[in-house]
Structures are given as C-alpha cells and as structure tokens.
Design a protein around this motif. Structure first.
Motif, PDB file in Angstrom:
ATOM      1  N   TYR A  51      60.672  74.274  65.246  1.00 48.06           N
ATOM      2  CA  TYR A  51      59.910  75.193  64.402  1.00 48.06           C
ATOM      3  C   TYR A  51      59.257  76.275  65.265  1.00 48.06           C
ATOM      4  O   TYR A  51      58.453  75.973  66.144  1.00 48.06           O
ATOM      5  CB  TYR A  51      58.840  74.434  63.625  1.00 48.06           C
ATOM      6  N   GLU A  52      59.636  77.506  65.011  1.00 47.37           N
ATOM      7  CA  GLU A  52      59.059  78.665  65.688  1.00 47.37           C
ATOM      8  C   GLU A  52      59.071  78.516  67.214  1.00 47.37           C
ATOM      9  O   GLU A  52      58.127  78.932  67.897  1.00 47.37           O
ATOM     10  CB  GLU A  52      57.639  78.937  65.175  1.00 47.37           C
ATOM     11  N   GLY A  53      60.111  77.937  67.727  1.00 45.82           N
ATOM     12  CA  GLY A  53      60.245  77.768  69.170  1.00 45.82           C
ATOM     13  C   GLY A  53      61.526  77.012  69.476  1.00 45.82           C
ATOM     14  O   GLY A  53      62.041  76.267  68.639  1.00 45.82           O
ATOM     15  N   SER A  54      62.042  77.182  70.649  1.00 43.79           N
ATOM     16  CA  SER A  54      63.328  76.613  71.043  1.00 43.79           C
ATOM     17  C   SER A  54      63.162  75.218  71.637  1.00 43.79           C
ATOM     18  O   SER A  54      62.060  74.815  72.032  1.00 43.79           O
ATOM     19  CB  SER A  54      63.976  77.521  72.086  1.00 43.79           C
ATOM     20  N   PRO A  55      64.281  74.449  71.752  1.00 41.40           N
ATOM     21  CA  PRO A  55      64.215  73.200  72.521  1.00 41.40           C
ATOM     22  C   PRO A  55      63.753  73.409  73.957  1.00 41.40           C
ATOM     23  O   PRO A  55      63.144  72.519  74.554  1.00 41.40           O
ATOM     24  CB  PRO A  55      65.660  72.685  72.459  1.00 41.40           C
ATOM     25  N   ARG A  64      72.591  64.569  68.811  1.00 40.69           N
ATOM     26  CA  ARG A  64      73.350  65.735  68.355  1.00 40.69           C
ATOM     27  C   ARG A  64      72.953  66.918  69.227  1.00 40.69           C
ATOM     28  O   ARG A  64      71.829  66.969  69.734  1.00 40.69           O
ATOM     29  CB  ARG A  64      73.042  66.065  66.891  1.00 40.69           C
ATOM     30  N   TYR A  65      73.865  67.846  69.365  1.00 40.82           N
ATOM     31  CA  TYR A  65      73.526  69.003  70.206  1.00 40.82           C
ATOM     32  C   TYR A  65      72.853  70.080  69.365  1.00 40.82           C
ATOM     33  O   TYR A  65      73.374  70.515  68.334  1.00 40.82           O
ATOM     34  CB  TYR A  65      74.765  69.594  70.880  1.00 40.82           C
ATOM     35  N   HIS A  66      71.689  70.483  69.798  1.00 43.49           N
ATOM     36  CA  HIS A  66      70.975  71.622  69.227  1.00 43.49           C
ATOM     37  C   HIS A  66      70.928  72.686  70.307  1.00 43.49           C
ATOM     38  O   HIS A  66      70.425  72.424  71.404  1.00 43.49           O
ATOM     39  CB  HIS A  66      69.561  71.219  68.819  1.00 43.49           C
ATOM     40  N   PRO A  67      71.444  73.890  70.069  1.00 41.50           N
ATOM     41  CA  PRO A  67      71.421  74.922  71.113  1.00 41.50           C
ATOM     42  C   PRO A  67      70.022  75.067  71.698  1.00 41.50           C
ATOM     43  O   PRO A  67      69.032  75.204  70.985  1.00 41.50           O
ATOM     44  CB  PRO A  67      71.865  76.187  70.362  1.00 41.50           C
ATOM     45  N   THR A  68      69.941  75.022  73.004  1.00 43.91           N
ATOM     46  CA  THR A  68      68.644  74.939  73.668  1.00 43.91           C
ATOM     47  C   THR A  68      67.838  76.216  73.563  1.00 43.91           C
ATOM     48  O   THR A  68      66.618  76.190  73.714  1.00 43.91           O
ATOM     49  CB  THR A  68      68.845  74.584  75.146  1.00 43.91           C
ATOM     50  N   ARG A  69      68.505  77.358  73.331  1.00 45.94           N
ATOM     51  CA  ARG A  69      67.785  78.635  73.299  1.00 45.94           C
ATOM     52  C   ARG A  69      67.576  79.181  71.894  1.00 45.94           C
ATOM     53  O   ARG A  69      66.907  80.213  71.722  1.00 45.94           O
ATOM     54  CB  ARG A  69      68.536  79.666  74.139  1.00 45.94           C
ATOM     55  N   VAL A  92      69.484  70.649  83.380  1.00 40.27           N
ATOM     56  CA  VAL A  92      70.065  69.642  82.506  1.00 40.27           C
ATOM     57  C   VAL A  92      68.960  68.698  82.047  1.00 40.27           C
ATOM     58  O   VAL A  92      68.080  68.332  82.824  1.00 40.27           O
ATOM     59  CB  VAL A  92      71.171  68.845  83.229  1.00 40.27           C
ATOM     60  N   GLY A  93      69.053  68.290  80.768  1.00 42.53           N
ATOM     61  CA  GLY A  93      68.043  67.412  80.193  1.00 42.53           C
ATOM     62  C   GLY A  93      67.106  68.189  79.288  1.00 42.53           C
ATOM     63  O   GLY A  93      66.331  69.016  79.788  1.00 42.53           O
ATOM     64  N   PHE A  94      67.181  67.957  77.972  1.00 42.79           N
ATOM     65  CA  PHE A  94      66.339  68.637  76.995  1.00 42.79           C
ATOM     66  C   PHE A  94      66.054  67.690  75.839  1.00 42.79           C
ATOM     67  O   PHE A  94      66.772  66.700  75.633  1.00 42.79           O
ATOM     68  CB  PHE A  94      67.038  69.895  76.451  1.00 42.79           C
ATOM     69  N   LEU A  95      65.025  68.012  75.086  1.00 43.16           N
ATOM     70  CA  LEU A  95      64.791  67.303  73.836  1.00 43.16           C
ATOM     71  C   LEU A  95      65.880  67.700  72.851  1.00 43.16           C
ATOM     72  O   LEU A  95      66.190  68.885  72.685  1.00 43.16           O
ATOM     73  CB  LEU A  95      63.424  67.661  73.256  1.00 43.16           C
ATOM     74  N   GLN A  96      66.449  66.696  72.185  1.00 45.40           N
ATOM     75  CA  GLN A  96      67.545  66.915  71.252  1.00 45.40           C
ATOM     76  C   GLN A  96      67.363  66.016  70.030  1.00 45.40           C
ATOM     77  O   GLN A  96      66.740  64.948  70.117  1.00 45.40           O
ATOM     78  CB  GLN A  96      68.887  66.614  71.917  1.00 45.40           C
ATOM     79  N   PRO A  97      67.923  66.408  68.897  1.00 46.21           N
ATOM     80  CA  PRO A  97      67.822  65.550  67.708  1.00 46.21           C
ATOM     81  C   PRO A  97      68.681  64.299  67.853  1.00 46.21           C
ATOM     82  O   PRO A  97      69.711  64.313  68.535  1.00 46.21           O
ATOM     83  CB  PRO A  97      68.337  66.453  66.580  1.00 46.21           C
TER      84      PRO A  97
END
Length: 970
Positions: free
Chosen positions: A711-715, A686-691, A673-678
């Motif tokens: 860009y060219e990579g996931s969260p 906002r939720y951006h799918p992590t994968r 739990v815990g990711f970079l998000q917009p």
C-alpha cells in the motif's frame, strides 16, 4: 480603525510610500526625522536594566549546562535579523499549498475547529480549500482539514461577496457555484498564523481571523460610487451570499433562513466525509455589521428571489439537489466609521444552530477584528514557545522551513471537545485523524515532546471512541469512520505514550482493552476499523495472498504491508503488556505484578490469562514480519533507456548481464536478493515486483483501491520495516555493510518516495548498521531539496506529518522510532535548539517573569561555523557527543532527555568517522533490537518449516478433492 503594530495589516500600509512620495523633499526629511526620534524614544522606554524587548520576545535565555536556566548564556536569534521581534514572521502557511501538499493556509488556532480561508476551484488539489495556483476563488468558508489526501474535506457554508449588482438588480449578481467564481488579484494573497487575506478582481478585499469555533471576516470595498464589471456597471451596494454547498459537493439535506429584521442567516446541512463512510451534520450562524440592510432573500443555483426568506429540505426537493442553494443580504454603503468595509461573524457547530450562534456571540461579542487576530497570534506564540533556536548562521529560508513545519504539525487533529453530537462524555474529543497510518510515525511522537497535554487529550479521545464505537480508529474525520490503510496503528500511538511516561489522566485499563480488541477481535467491516484476516494471522503468522476471510469484510489486498504493520502493532502491545505488569496501579490494582496478573480481566470476549502471558504472546507475534521474508526473491526490473543492436532479437536472444542493460524490454537484476513477498495458503511465495508502487514503477497502482500486496509503497520500502528487529533484518540482508549499501541504493535509485510517511524512518535506519553519519547525509539531501520554504515545499500530502519530519530532523536532533523509547540522533540545522522539558509542561512559559524556573532539553552543535551547517545539502557528521558533560557514544537517546531536561552537545565535522572509535559505530552504541536471541529464531525457523509442510499438504488435499491444480507460487 487603528492598525495594530503587531498585525499583518501593516502589509496593507505598503501603499503609504506611494502617497508619501508626493510630499515635498524637505518636508519628507523633517517627517522622517520626527518619526526616527519617536522610534528611538519608544525603544528606550521598552529597555529594562536586564533585558531588551528583542531579548524578551525572541531570545529568552539559553539553558545552562544541564538544562537549567542560565542568565549568563548568550542570547538567541540570528544576529542579522535582530530587527525582527516575532518568531511568527518565520512561519509561512502557504508552504505546501500546491504540488499535492494540500496544506490549509488560512486563519485558525492550534488544533482549531474554525479554519477560514478562500476556497479555490482546483480539482484534485483543493482538499484544504485554497491552492496557490491561478484558478478562481469560489467563496470563503469556515471549516477545513489540512494536508489530507482523498477528496476535498469540509468547506461548508461558503460566503461570497459582490460590491454591487449590475443595474442595481440583485438578480443580476452571480449566485451559483458555477457562475460566481472570480480570479484573485496577483500578489494579494498573504497568510500568517491566525490571519489570511486576498483580493478578488471585483474589487473586494477579504480578510479573516478566528477564535476556536468562530470566524470574523472583514470585506473591504473600493468605495467608488460605481463598480465596473465586464458585464456592465453596478452601483456601490454590497451583496453577501451564503451557500449550503461544501467543497466535495456532498450535501444530501439542508436548510437556510435569513431574518430581514436583524440580517442574521442560519442554516445546516448533512454531508459525507472525504475519506470514510457515513455522514455528518453541520450548522452555522452568521451576523453582519457595518452597513444598513436593503434587501434579503434566498437562491437556488443562479435564481435569486427576495420573496422567500427560508429554504428547507435542500438536497431532496430541488432539481439540482447538490448544487448551490442559500441566502443573501444586500447592504447600503458601509457606515462612515467602517471605512468601506463590512464585518461578517460566523459561528459553526456540529450540535445545532443555537450552539453555532452561542459560539460566535461568546467568542466575538466585541466584533473587534484586531483583538481577535491579536489573540490568535498570541495563542500561536504560546504554543510554539516550547521550542527555541539559536538561528545564527542558519539561512532565513531554512528557519522558515523549520518553523512552518512545526506550525503545520499543530493544525490537526482538531479539538472538537464540546461539539460531539454522537454521545455525551466528559472526555476530550478530537477529530480529523487523517490518518493515524500517517501520523503515528512522527507527528504523535512529536506532540508527546512539545505538547504532552494535547497528546494526552488525543489519546483519551481515542479511548473514548473505543468505548462508544467498539474500536480504535485508524482514520477518522467529521465524526465518521475513515478507511483503514494498514495496521491498527492507534495501538502504536498508545504504546508510544506509555513507554515515554505519558501516563497521567489516561484510563489504561480501557486503553489496554482497546488494543487487545484490535489484536484479537475481527470486526464485521475491517475496512473501517480494526484488523482483518485474523484467523490466518493468529494461526499462520501471515495474511495469505489467497486467504478466504469468513469473519469480516475489507479490501482483499495489501497482505505484505498490513502484515508487517500487524506485527509491529503486536510488538507494541507486548511492550504495553510488560509495562502494565510492572505498573499495576495504572490498572487500579495493588502494588505487585502477581496480583495484577491474577486479578485483572479485560472486558473483551476472548480468552485471557495474564499480562505476563500477553507479553510473551504478542512479543512472538511481533516476529511475524519474517514470515514474509523470501531470501531468494530477486530485484528484477526493465531498462528501456537504450536501443537494441539490430542483430539482437530481444525476445529470444540470451544476453549477459553486461550487455542486457542496453536492450529495451530486457529484465535486469540488481545485486540485492531477499525481499518481503506475498505467501499463499500453502506457505509458498508468489512474486510481487519489488519496485512496483515506487516513483519509478507504477507508483499510483497501490492506493486505496489497490489489488496489490503493498500500500502506497513498494516491497523495496516495506522490506526495511522491522523497527522491532533491525539486527535480524540486517543479517537477513547480508550484514551491516550490505545493508548500508542496499539502503543507500534505495535512496539513490529513485525507488524512495518521501511524499509518504513510511519512508521517513528509512532516512535514519543507517544508525542500526553503525553508520549514523549517512542518516545525517540523506536528511540534508532531502532538506532542502524536497522540504523547503516554497509553496510546493513538501513532496506529498502534508498530513500534519511532513512538518513533523522537518521539525525532528532540523531542530530536535533526532527522529523517533514510534512505539519505542528511542530517538535516533542527528545534528540539527541550528547552532542550538532547546525544548521545554517536563512531561506535564507545568513549568512556566519562557515569556513569563518566572521563566528562570523552566527546565530545558538543549541540543547544542559544537563547531557549527566550521562545519558549514547552512543546510545546502553539504553532509555534516557527528564526531563525538556529550550528555550532561559526560562522553556519550550511543547514537540514540531516550525520552528521559526531553522529560527531565539536560544538555546534549554534538561535535560535528565535514568527514564521517567510520573507524573503531567513530561516534555511534560500535555494536554497543546501536539502537536496541528486541529479537536478538538466537534460540528464538532457531525455534521460529523450525516451526515455520513444519507449518509450511503441513499447509502444503492440506492445500494439495483440498485441490485433489476439488479437482483444481495447486498454486505453487514460484
């Protein structure tokens, strides 16, 4: 023509044993005995009292205990390969010529402008011209780029060769790009540094070698009176054509002329770059030698004439403006001394036809193919001599992987000094920065170590581009601005050189102005240079998902990936500010920082106070990556690998996490739990799918024209990118143990994609959590699994960076944290590696008689044999280390080691030691984090809460006034 023993032409002599087999056995034995005696005699002649030819060429002395020359040290070189006397034999330019590698495998020099190879009709694969597949060859052209994505690059003015035309009628030869392609002869392709050859199925053998601005081709023919085609029979009378097309078929204007008296063909064209905006003008000059001329003429598409020797305005006045158009020359049989071959000398230029002719005439006046090829190989030897390895115990495949990667690193950027048509300058000019977003992470730090002279010239070129165009480039090709992909990462390249002491000959006053311009001034089109959304970046510390940028235009996307790169760019500027305040002489100021702070004024249109204030400001902005950190963001994904039980309604039946995994379409959650998000303007997430944008979920949805926030990579990937503040990131992720578990999961689960350079650092970030052994483990998983010596031996576009990854990981004993004076230590794949030390490389070449004066940075692996170091994926762990004879516990090292020389001894073993005394595991042994002040983060969190409340209120007021609902994110 004599065959040089040092040349790859000896491969052509492979046919000799076939003829030799017809000689009677006794006579064969006698001939062999004579040859053996001659060989022994030559070898003894080459031996001196102190060295053999093998020792001199392949195995100059290992450095002594502290990096000094030691004549008593054991010799280099694999024992089983002692018959080999040339390190170039371990370089295979064909690695990466399929599977999206887009590597240029042809003839060229280090950073060479002329790059000759056979071009292949392989859509989406022929960005560099040649592809190792079964598609036909369309021609042989003289300029290419290497390892790029996007559309095909350059490939202007290709030649094509026919051994004769049906019924001796030149109009029955194929001229058009659509008609002329022919298959290559299987097994005939051979490439080595400075040389490329291939046979095509009309009987023509094409060989090519280069100088810096010119190409020398040798086209050989069967020599029979007639050539048989599927369409008929052609008398032996070679025809060579030159087409004005390029690989991308982008020509908008052009012209060509053939001179019947001399056979010279000259021409030009205007073309568009493959990953940028604008156009460039290119010129060529071709001469021929080896046969008398019969006829000359021009062609448009497949319509040839000998009545017209000039075409002008090609691209605007013809029915097919971007199709084939060019000139041709038909020959009599080649002269007897040419042995059924014709030479073609082609000079290229971006200035003029006259300059193209001058380039060819000055660099290849003697028309000596062997001399040119020999000089090219010698140039590569000299460039690669800065690295030496003791390869005993390392497989030939791994040696080839290593040396070929180092070779590819030196293909680009290309040195166009003296060929810049845009402005007059005494500064160097380099081009083909494809793109700094890729290369700043590994390639440019590598050049700082192995070729600081070239790296200095590249930085000077970047600064000169800023002087004349107002911004540092992020991507640049063919004198055109390329598209920006993330941050302004030339800032990192400049800071990286500064913190590593690469300061000589660089105008640091202008360099600093350039990086400040990136940080403070938004250009009208930040899709081509600089940064966008700077008003929000300066005020809020992040790029809102729904930001309205009124100051410039660019792709309204990538808010996460651009944001974390902007933060790191600003952090690097803070290091540069601090360093320049301590080195005022680099700004032409007196010797105290107080004086330089009060007297230095950058030439940019923004308020400015002092370098000391700048350091504080940009250091604070360097923490902005945390504005994207959503501690409650979940890693949600679907598992469709199992069929649902018939009694379950997958749309409505609630399930436990245990049985949910068996229901296709059900959303699952990993334990992390815990990711970079917009974030929105109101500060909410906002939720951006992590994968998303990983190999297991919509990987190709976030390339250049993406509307997503990465860009060219996931969260998942970008959540690891805080190299300036890893201790904070580790705590946000749950502490060292959870961080390690999470990083291992990233590499195990298919989320990681090693075909893009952003993933490189994640292989080594275990160091920051006190588990450097896991960095070594994953490095040896990816090499040779994804990086190897096959034609598809790299996992993505090379970008001259994939080779840097293998060079660092396999040979130099570490990986750079670009922009910082930090190298993360891992055990090399070799018994010992040494790198020439000295920031200016003024020490003599190891091949010179004065090599005893050279200093070396040496990485020595202790227990190499016992640790099963063969690189078959078996983990190898550092147990302890010594630096210059003293115990060394840090799992990182500074640039001083590579600059001053020394000996780093790494004792390795098959088991990782994670105990209290394990190497590199204790807190004091970890790489630096620059944001460890708890008060700093307490203040940051307070300000973030206050600002978020203020932004939310402002957005609510705007929504009420406009009658719209507030976007609450999630």
């Amino acid at each position: 023509m004599a065959i040089n023993d040092d040349s790859p032409y000896r491969k052509a002599a492979a046919k000799l044993p076939v003829h030799f087999a017809s000689v009677p056995r006794k006579r064969r034995a006698l001939l062999l005995a004579v040859l053996l005696a001659i060989t022994i005699f030559v070898l003894f002649k080459l031996i001196t009292p102190s060295q053999t030819l093998l020792f001199f060429l392949f195995s100059p002395d290992i450095a002594g205990p502290y990096g000094e020359h030691s004549s008593s040290s054991p010799s280099f070189g694999a024992v089983k390969n002692q018959h080999v006397n040339d390190i170039l034999q371990f370089i295979d330019p064909l690695i990466g010529t399929t599977n999206g590698g887009h590597v240029f495998p042809g003839a060229t020099l280090p950073y060479g402008m002329a790059k000759a190879v056979a071009d292949v009709a392989s859509p989406a694969e022929n960005a560099a011209g040649f592809v190792s597949d079964d598609n036909p060859i369309t021609g042989f052209s003289h300029m290419h780029d290497s390892g790029t994505g996007g559309q095909p690059s350059l490939g202007n003015f290709p030649l094509f060769v026919h051994p004769g035309c049906i019924d001796d009628d030149y109009t029955k030869c194929d001229f058009s790009l659509h008609e002329r392609p022919l298959k290559r002869v299987p097994g005939s392709v051979y490439a080595s540094p400075g040389y490329f050859t291939v046979n095509i199925t009309n009987g023509v053998r094409a060989e090519m070698t280069t100088t810096h601005h010119s190409v020398l081709y040798r086209f050989s023919f069967p020599g029979t009176e007639e050539v048989h085609y599927a369409k008929g029979v052609a008398p032996y009378s070679p025809l060579i054509l030159i087409d004005l097309v390029d690989l991308m078929n982008s020509r908008s204007m052009g012209g060509i002329q053939v001179y019947p008296e001399t056979g010279r063909i000259v021409g030009d064209g205007r073309y568009t770059p493959s990953f940028g905006s604008g156009h460039y003008h290119a010129f060529f000059c071709a001469d021929f030698k080896g046969a008398k001329f019969r006829k000359t003429g021009t062609f448009v598409e497949n319509n040839a004439t000998d009545g017209k020797q000039f075409l002008g305005g090609v691209g605007s006045g013809y029915q097919v403006p971007r199709g084939s158009a060019g000139a041709w020359i038909q020959f009599e049989k080649p002269d007897e001394e040419m042995k059924d071959s014709i030479l073609a000398r082609v000079g290229v230029s971006f200035i003029s036809v006259d300059k193209a002719c001058e380039n060819a005439e000055s660099e290849m006046e003697d028309w000596d193919f062997e001399r040119v090829e020999r000089d090219a190989r010698e140039a590569w030897r000299e460039k690669l001599d800065v690295v030496r390895v003791d390869a005993r115990g390392t497989s030939e495949e791994l040696q080839t992987t290593f040396w070929s990667g180092l070779y590819r690193t030196l293909l680009s950027p290309q040195n166009y000094t003296g060929e810049n048509p845009l402005w007059n300058s005494s500064e160097p000019y380099f081009d083909s920065f494809y793109c700094i977003w890729d290369s700043f992470r590994a390639q440019h730090p590598l050049l700082t170590v192995i070729d600081p002279k070239a790296q200095t010239e590249m930085i000077r070129a970047l600064i000169d581009i800023y002087r004349h165009e107002g911004k540092l480039p992020d991507c640049r090709m063919s004198f055109c601005k390329g598209y920006t992909q993330g941050g302004s990462n030339a800032d990192v390249v400049i800071a990286d050189a500064f913190v590593k002491g690469l300061t000589a000959d660089i105008d640091w006053k202008t360099a600093y102005e350039a990086v400040l311009s990136d940080a403070e001034i938004e250009p009208q089109n930040w899709g081509l240079s600089g940064r966008g959304n700077l008003v929000s970046w300066h005020d809020r510390g992040y790029i809102p998902w729904n930001d309205v940028d009124k100051n410039g235009t660019g792709p309204a996307s990538r808010s996460i990936s651009r944001g974390v790169e902007y933060a790191y760019n600003d952090f690097c500027i803070s290091l540069l500010s601090q360093g320049l305040s301590n080195s005022p002489s680099l700004l032409g100021a007196p010797s105290t920082s107080e004086v330089v702070d009060s007297s230095y004024h950058p030439n940019i249109s923004t308020p400015w106070t002092s370098l000391t204030t700048d350091h504080t400001k940009y250091h604070h902005r360097g923490a902005n990556w945390r504005n994207y950190w959503n501690p409650s963001a979940k890693d949600l994904f679907r598992d469709r690998s199992f069929s649902p039980p018939p009694e379950v309604d997958s749309l409505s039946t609630p399930l436990s996490s245990q049985n949910a995994s068996s229901i296709p379409g059900y959303i699952l959650q990993s334990p992390f739990v815990g990711f970079l998000q917009p974030r929105t303007l109101s500060g909410t997430f906002r939720y951006h799918p992590t994968r998303t944008c990983s190999p297991i979920q919509n990987q190709h949805s976030c390339y250049y024209d993406t509307s997503l926030d990465v860009y060219e990579g996931s969260p998942w990937l970008y959540s690891f990118f805080a190299p300036q503040s890893m201790s904070t990131l580790i705590q946000l992720m749950g502490g060292p143990d959870t961080f390690v578990e999470r990083l291992e999961y990233y590499h195990q689960s298919g989320i990681a994609y090693m075909g893009n350079e952003q993933s490189f650092l994640t292989v080594f970030q275990f160091h920051y959590a006190g588990r450097p052994g896991l960095s070594s483990k994953w490095l040896r998983t990816y090499i040779p699994q994804m990086f190897n010596a096959s034609v598809n031996g790299i996992p993505g576009n090379d970008d001259c960076a994939m080779g840097a990854f293998t060079t660092w990981g396999m040979g130099l004993g570490g990986f750079p944290v670009a922009g910082q004076d930090v190298y993360l230590i891992v055990p090399p794949f070799f018994r010992e590696v040494k790198v020439r030390a000295g920031v200016d490389l003024k020490s003599p070449s190891p091949l010179s008689p004065d090599s005893k004066k050279a200093k070396w940075a040496v990485i020595r692996t202790v227990n190499f044999d016992n640790a099963e170091m063969q690189g078959d994926g078996t983990p190898v762990y550092i147990q302890s280390a010594k630096l210059n004879g003293k115990r060394y516990t840090k799992n990182w090292i500074t640039h001083e080691f590579f600059e001053q020389g020394g000996l780093l001894e790494l004792v390795v073993g098959p088991e990782e030691d994670t105990g209290k005394n394990g190497w590199g595991t204790n807190q004091q042994d970890l790489p630096p984090s620059y944001y460890e002040d708890e008060k700093f983060w307490e203040e940051w969190e307070r300000m973030d809460r206050e600002r978020t409340e203020r932004w939310k209120e402002e957005e609510e007021e705007k929504a009420k006034e406009g009658g719209n609902e507030v976007d609450d994110g999630y």
